[in-house]
Scaffold this motif. Structure first.
Motif, short mmCIF file in Angstrom:
data_model
loop_
_atom_site.label_atom_id
_atom_site.label_comp_id
_atom_site.label_asym_id
_atom_site.label_seq_id
_atom_site.Cartn_x
_atom_site.Cartn_y
_atom_site.Cartn_z
N ILE A 137 0.85 -1.19 0.00
CA ILE A 137 0.00 0.00 0.00
C ILE A 137 0.89 1.24 0.00
CG2 ILE A 137 -1.78 1.28 1.25
CD1 ILE A 137 -2.61 -1.43 2.49
N ARG A 138 0.61 2.15 -0.93
CA ARG A 138 1.36 3.39 -1.02
C ARG A 138 0.37 4.56 -1.14
NH1 ARG A 138 4.54 -0.12 -0.20
NH2 ARG A 138 6.61 -0.41 -1.09
N LYS A 139 0.67 5.62 -0.40
CA LYS A 139 -0.15 6.82 -0.46
C LYS A 139 0.16 7.57 -1.75
CE LYS A 139 -1.35 10.86 2.30
NZ LYS A 139 -1.09 11.55 3.57
N VAL A 140 -0.88 8.04 -2.43
CA VAL A 140 -0.71 8.80 -3.66
C VAL A 140 -0.53 10.26 -3.26
CG1 VAL A 140 -1.76 9.50 -5.84
CG2 VAL A 140 -2.15 7.19 -4.96
N ARG A 141 0.60 10.83 -3.59
CA ARG A 141 0.89 12.23 -3.26
C ARG A 141 0.29 13.13 -4.34
NH1 ARG A 141 2.43 11.36 1.77
NH2 ARG A 141 4.16 9.93 1.91
N GLY A 142 -0.38 14.17 -3.94
CA GLY A 142 -0.98 15.10 -4.90
C GLY A 142 -2.20 14.47 -5.58
N ARG A 143 -2.43 14.87 -6.82
CA ARG A 143 -3.57 14.35 -7.57
C ARG A 143 -3.33 12.92 -8.00
NH1 ARG A 143 -4.77 17.25 -12.43
NH2 ARG A 143 -6.57 15.90 -12.45
N CYS A 144 -4.39 12.14 -8.00
CA CYS A 144 -4.29 10.74 -8.39
C CYS A 144 -4.50 10.63 -9.90
CB CYS A 144 -5.33 9.90 -7.64
SG CYS A 144 -5.13 8.15 -7.95
N THR A 145 -3.41 10.75 -10.64
CA THR A 145 -3.48 10.67 -12.10
C THR A 145 -2.89 9.34 -12.56
OG1 THR A 145 -1.30 11.67 -12.32
CG2 THR A 145 -3.19 13.19 -12.27
N SER A 146 -3.02 9.08 -13.82
CA SER A 146 -2.41 7.87 -14.38
C SER A 146 -0.91 7.88 -14.19
CB SER A 146 -2.73 7.75 -15.87
OG SER A 146 -4.11 7.61 -16.05
N GLY A 147 -0.31 9.05 -14.34
CA GLY A 147 1.13 9.17 -14.17
C GLY A 147 1.58 8.82 -12.76
N SER A 148 0.83 9.29 -11.76
CA SER A 148 1.21 8.97 -10.38
C SER A 148 1.01 7.49 -10.08
CB SER A 148 0.43 9.84 -9.38
OG SER A 148 -0.95 9.66 -9.51
N VAL A 149 -0.03 6.90 -10.63
CA VAL A 149 -0.28 5.46 -10.44
C VAL A 149 0.83 4.65 -11.11
CG1 VAL A 149 -1.84 3.55 -11.04
CG2 VAL A 149 -2.77 5.68 -10.13
N VAL A 150 1.23 5.05 -12.31
CA VAL A 150 2.32 4.36 -13.02
C VAL A 150 3.61 4.47 -12.23
CG1 VAL A 150 3.80 4.46 -15.07
CG2 VAL A 150 1.30 4.52 -15.32
N ALA A 156 -7.18 2.49 -17.23
CA ALA A 156 -7.63 2.34 -18.61
C ALA A 156 -7.04 3.41 -19.52
CB ALA A 156 -9.16 2.41 -18.66
N SER A 157 -6.21 4.29 -18.97
CA SER A 157 -5.66 5.40 -19.76
C SER A 157 -4.58 4.91 -20.73
CB SER A 157 -5.06 6.45 -18.82
OG SER A 157 -3.89 5.92 -18.22
N GLN A 158 -4.27 5.72 -21.70
CA GLN A 158 -3.21 5.42 -22.67
C GLN A 158 -1.86 5.30 -21.96
OE1 GLN A 158 -5.22 4.23 -25.24
NE2 GLN A 158 -3.28 4.71 -26.24
N GLU A 159 -1.65 6.16 -20.96
CA GLU A 159 -0.37 6.18 -20.24
C GLU A 159 -0.15 4.84 -19.52
OE1 GLU A 159 2.07 9.14 -17.23
OE2 GLU A 159 -0.02 9.55 -17.71
N TYR A 160 -1.19 4.32 -18.87
CA TYR A 160 -1.05 3.05 -18.17
C TYR A 160 -0.91 1.88 -19.16
CZ TYR A 160 -1.39 -0.26 -14.33
OH TYR A 160 -1.08 -1.24 -13.41
#
Length: 150
Positions: free
Chosen positions: A102-115, A140-144
């Motif tokens: 488990i990791r805390k998402v810093r800032g906005r939870c975007t595809s980039g931060s998840v990746v 489901a994003s292109q980045e992921y």
């Protein structure tokens, strides 16, 4: 309970306004009134509701689809996002050991931060053969998808 109130309450069909089924209607009614036979009265009211009977068949439960158990650790992992006390977290769980990362998402939870968080965990634990998610917008994003192909 006063029979007049009982009749009025059910004549208005307030507890069954949302057509949410037997259990929800009973809970809603029991939160504000009670009399002997309340459950039977509700069963009769919901059973005679034409709208509920018409849509009852469309609300059948889907069978739970089981995944095959992996033969070794970190072969298959599941990933998802969740909220806790206003913060967003990414969880990655090994299907073999059931051990969560488990990791805390810093800032906005975007595809980039998840990746980025996923890359960090994969760099520590290794790259699994299969990643299963709920196909939320970040997954489901292109980045992921590009990350998964990479």
């Amino acid at each position: 309970m006063n029979r007049c109130y009982k009749w009025y309450y059910f004549a208005s069909k307030k507890p069954h306004e949302g057509h949410q089924g037997m259990t929800k209607t009973q809970l809603r009614a029991k939160s504000c009134v009670y009399w002997d036979g309340l459950s039977k009265d509700i069963e009769h009211m919901v059973g005679s509701c034409t709208s509920c009977r018409e849509h009852q068949r469309a609300q059948q439960r889907e069978p739970l689809l089981q995944h095959d158990l992996p033969s070794r650790p970190w072969e298959t992992v599941g990933t998802d996002l969740f909220h806790l006390y206003g913060d967003e977290y990414l969880i990655i769980t090994d299907y073999h050991s059931k051990f969560p990362f488990i990791r805390k998402v810093r800032g906005r939870c975007t595809s980039g931060s998840v990746v980025q968080i996923t890359k960090d965990i994969f760099s520590e634990q290794g790259i699994p053969l299969r990643v299963i998610s709920d196909n939320g917008p970040q997954f489901a994003s292109q980045e992921y998808k590009a990350f998964a192909q990479e």
